[in-house]
Design an enzyme around this catalytic site. Structure first.
Site, PDB file in Angstrom:
ATOM      1  N   LYS A 116     -18.469 103.486  67.457  1.00  0.00           N
ATOM      2  CA  LYS A 116     -19.432 102.473  68.042  1.00  0.00           C
ATOM      3  C   LYS A 116     -20.267 104.270  69.344  1.00  0.00           C
ATOM      4  CE  LYS A 116     -18.525  97.744  67.897  1.00  0.00           C
ATOM      5  NZ  LYS A 116     -17.307  98.123  67.009  1.00  0.00           N
ATOM      6  N   LYS A 158     -14.534  97.910  73.870  1.00  0.00           N
ATOM      7  CA  LYS A 158     -14.833  97.915  72.945  1.00  0.00           C
ATOM      8  C   LYS A 158     -14.140  99.207  72.304  1.00  0.00           C
ATOM      9  CE  LYS A 158     -18.596  96.618  71.438  1.00  0.00           C
ATOM     10  NZ  LYS A 158     -20.397  96.570  71.306  1.00  0.00           N
ATOM     11  N   GLY A 164     -15.466  93.374  63.930  1.00  0.00           N
ATOM     12  CA  GLY A 164     -14.688  91.435  64.067  1.00  0.00           C
ATOM     13  C   GLY A 164     -14.453  91.325  65.451  1.00  0.00           C
ATOM     14  N   GLY A 165     -14.863  91.485  66.604  1.00  0.00           N
ATOM     15  CA  GLY A 165     -13.816  91.369  67.726  1.00  0.00           C
ATOM     16  C   GLY A 165     -12.956  91.692  68.192  1.00  0.00           C
ATOM     17  N   HIS A 208     -26.332  86.291  70.890  1.00  0.00           N
ATOM     18  CA  HIS A 208     -25.973  87.809  69.749  1.00  0.00           C
ATOM     19  C   HIS A 208     -27.260  87.559  68.599  1.00  0.00           C
ATOM     20  CE1 HIS A 208     -22.383  90.207  67.620  1.00  0.00           C
ATOM     21  NE2 HIS A 208     -23.754  90.104  66.936  1.00  0.00           N
ATOM     22  N   HIS A 235     -14.589  86.638  70.329  1.00  0.00           N
ATOM     23  CA  HIS A 235     -15.972  87.522  70.198  1.00  0.00           C
ATOM     24  C   HIS A 235     -15.971  87.921  68.331  1.00  0.00           C
ATOM     25  CE1 HIS A 235     -16.145  88.954  74.015  1.00  0.00           C
ATOM     26  NE2 HIS A 235     -15.138  89.046  74.378  1.00  0.00           N
ATOM     27  N   GLU A 275     -27.362  94.918  64.889  1.00  0.00           N
ATOM     28  CA  GLU A 275     -26.786  93.943  65.739  1.00  0.00           C
ATOM     29  C   GLU A 275     -27.450  93.977  67.623  1.00  0.00           C
ATOM     30  OE1 GLU A 275     -22.838  92.949  66.032  1.00  0.00           O
ATOM     31  OE2 GLU A 275     -23.168  92.750  63.060  1.00  0.00           O
ATOM     32  N   ARG A 292     -22.223  97.565  56.189  1.00  0.00           N
ATOM     33  CA  ARG A 292     -21.613  97.089  55.105  1.00  0.00           C
ATOM     34  C   ARG A 292     -22.379  95.376  54.886  1.00  0.00           C
ATOM     35  NH1 ARG A 292     -19.158  93.297  58.571  1.00  0.00           N
ATOM     36  NH2 ARG A 292     -18.240  93.518  59.936  1.00  0.00           N
TER      37      ARG A 292
END
Length: 666
Positions: A116, A158, A164-165, A208, A235, A275, A292
């Site tokens: 990220k 993060k 996926g949180g 989101h 999340h 996102e 993906r």
């Protein structure tokens, strides 16, 4: 064309890919772990090969083993689904080295977006707007905290390799930072084998919004519009919809073009999702790109009329995109509700057990069920607790929402605790109906969502009593010679008296007294049930896991099942769990033990946070259990000290097992 496709995944996404592959005439190969040998995805595939033990690190994350199986069965392509190895560049590289087509993006794109922090730097150069934050490699507590302090709280931790949180924590004040960082790092290492963290300013009222992009190997790229994924807990998304309500055409185009810019910055190929966080002032910020297929892709398929898995396969086969941007249009509105085995009233803790009853709504042009489980399956501790995705569509949002409410009322699962009732309550809140949503929606409406609103009907208790009496009739021994003999009856029959019985019935944890008289009319048993000074004339039969009852002339048919704790009726307004209250013979002893430190679920001890005999304060975390990709911390309810830990880090524990001994301060 791809001839044989191995799906390196399990559950509903594996089933989903198999369906499209079969429609395209492609042979399919499934892989499975010890606990999945009888799973639905195994039976749907043309072939299935054993992979390894239940823990994913010994099965679904074993890249070398999966490649070996693909070569063994002659698969010329592998679809990774989502999760597990779907965004693993080394796995994609292994596919390439073995001349196996990887149905996903190029290795370079996975590597670029796999971190990220690196992704943020790439997007910054591509002039895609970013949320303020720290994305550097220096990971000491002091450095990370100093950036958080400078940004001002709240901040969001993060995992750089996350999704996926997982490995994500909100931090609301400086004093919470150290504990939150340790938990996020631990969860990130467990899920991704990488605990590199980034720190971002936490926007308090964002939506989101994610954009579905698709690129081929011929330089073509499109965006298939957006999805609103604001309804989340921990999340992780719970309800998604497409298109995003209230988004103007101009803003939709801006976000779509920004998403394509992000994809082109890394020479992307295949299905991807960019996102964004959309703030209240309609400014949007890049959050991450998932290289993906997304869990929520069906809502995009519903509004565009396209099969995204087919697109993936065709792009991987070096075909051009089926459509250009101008050929894509939005038709109607779609919702997806994720059905989880979890307890919303207990911090969404995962639930395990056997699915003793599973009744899904009928599929149609308006309703779709993506699932990987069937009645009788065991829900284990080893994998994500999502059981299914319920997807609905109609011409506009209000009509689609009505479809969703009806489908949720028709969805019945017993054997594990689920979030079905929670989903029904959530989507019927006025703010949800009016699309007043953001990522804090569930927390803001926690009080309303926590209010128990079980099945509502004046006939529920009589219906439960009727079911109990009918089950008694079924339980008569087959060895009994004379079914009309009073000596064969298993009720309270007495000579020269009308059969009558008064007993207490436990219905959804509330005790109710009913009085029943029984008679026979035209070879059918009739029960006159007196409840709360009302009389209910009841007849019925239990047939093929359903109670067909007539109460005061009103005939209904409801799904019904028996289990260890009694019985369950599936009423449109909720589950009705009931049993007869056993007579108190004075034999039980109430030792009044209060188990504050019992494991809330089957799982693994992943951390012990305090020393034996160390003084702790109320609310302090003592030990952490992990199950179904989720951590749960056991906290001290009072000040005191732990005098003994009964389990070590790495050991498995059963739900309900005492974890530690604790002495409170006098």
């Amino acid at each position: 064309m791809i001839h044989k496709l191995l799906i390196a995944n399990r559950g509903e996404i594996c089933c989903r890919v198999i369906k499209t592959a079969k429609r395209m005439g492609i042979l399919t190969v499934a892989v499975y772990s010890d606990v999945d040998q009888d799973a639905l995805h195994v039976s749907l595939a043309d072939e299935a090969v054993y992979l390894g033990p239940a823990p994913s690190k010994q099965s679904y994350l074993c890249a070398d083993k999966i490649i070996e199986i693909a070569l063994q069965v002659g698969a010329d392509a592998i679809h990774p689904g989502y999760g597990f190895l779907s965004e693993n560049a080394e796995f994609a590289r292994l596919c390439e080295q073995n001349n196996i087509i990887f149905v996903g993006p190029p290795i370079g794109a996975i590597e670029a977006m796999g971190s990220k922090s690196a992704a943020k730097n790439i997007m910054q150069k591509a002039k895609v707007p970013l949320v303020p934050g720290y994305h550097g490699d220096e990971q000491s507590l002091d450095i990370l905290k100093s950036h958080a302090d400078a940004m001002g709280y709240p901040v969001l931790l993060k995992a750089a390799a996350g999704g996926g949180g997982k490995g994500m924590r909100q931090v609301w004040q400086a004093s919470e930072f150290k504990t939150a960082l340790e938990a996020a790092k631990r969860e990130a290492m467990s899920s991704f084998n990488d605990d590199l963290m980034l720190v971002e300013k936490y926007l308090t009222q964002p939506r989101h919004i994610e954009i579905q992009v698709f690129c081929d190997q011929h330089g073509n790229g499109v965006y298939l519009f957006e999805r609103d994924c604001s309804i989340q807990r921990r999340h992780q998304k719970v309800v998604e919809e497409a298109p995003a309500p209230g988004l103007t055409d101009d803003l939709r185009q801006q976000m779509g073009e920004a998403a394509l810019k992000a994809a082109k910055a890394i020479n992307y190929v295949g299905a991807g999702t960019v996102e964004f966080l959309l703030d209240v002032d309609e400014r949007f910020y890049f959050m991450e790109m998932n290289t993906r297929l997304q869990v929520e892709h069906p809502v995009t398929e519903f509004i565009t009329g396209q099969d995204l898995v087919e697109w993936q396969i065709r792009v991987a086969n070096n075909e051009p995109l089926p459509l250009h941007q101008k050929q894509l249009t939005i038709n109607g509105h779609a919702f997806e509700a994720r059905v989880y085995a979890e307890d919303p009233d207990n911090d969404f803790l995962p639930s395990t057990g056997r699915l003793t009853l599973l009744r899904a709504p009928a599929e149609s042009a308006y309703v779709r069920i993506d699932t990987g489980v069937q009645q009788g399956d065991e829900v284990s501790v080893y994998y994500d607790p999502m059981l299914a995705k319920l997807i609905v569509w109609d011409m506009d949002r209000s009509k689609a929402l009505a479809r969703l409410h009806l489908a949720l009322a028709q969805y019945h699962i017993e054997g594990v605790t689920t979030n079905l009732a929670f989903l029904n309550k959530l989507t019927q809140l006025e703010d949800f109906k009016q699309a007043n949503i953001d990522t804090g929606f569930i927390e803001k409406h926690q009080t309303q969502l926590a209010q128990y609103s079980g099945a509502q009907s004046s006939t529920l208790v009589p219906m439960a009593a009727l079911a109990l009496m009918l089950k008694r009739q079924q339980h008569k021994s087959v060895a009994q010679q004379d079914q009309y003999s009073p000596w064969s009856a298993n009720n309270t029959w007495r000579a020269n008296e009308t059969y009558s019985e008064t007993f207490d019935l436990l219905v959804n944890n509330e005790s109710h007294q009913v009085c029943i008289t029984q008679s026979e009319n035209k070879h059918q048993l009739q029960f006159n049930i007196n409840y709360q000074n009302q009389s209910f004339l009841c007849t019925g039969v239990i047939n093929q896991q359903a109670l067909i009852s007539t109460i005061n002339g009103h005939k209904t048919s409801l799904p019904f099942c028996a289990h260890d704790l009694g019985y369950t009726l599936c009423h449109p307004s909720g589950l009705v769990r009931f049993s007869a209250v056993a007579a108190d013979l004075g034999l039980s002893e109430d030792n009044n033990q209060h188990h504050n430190f019992a494991a809330p679920m089957n799982g693994t001890v992943v951390a012990i946070l305090v020393q034996k005999n160390e003084s702790v304060v109320a609310g302090q975390s003592l030990i952490v259990i992990e199950a179904m990709k989720m951590e749960h911390a056991i906290k001290a309810t009072k000040a005191g000290k732990v005098t003994e830990f009964y389990f070590k880090v790495g050991e498995l524990v059963d739900g309900g097992a005492e974890l530690l001994a604790f002495d409170t301060e006098e």
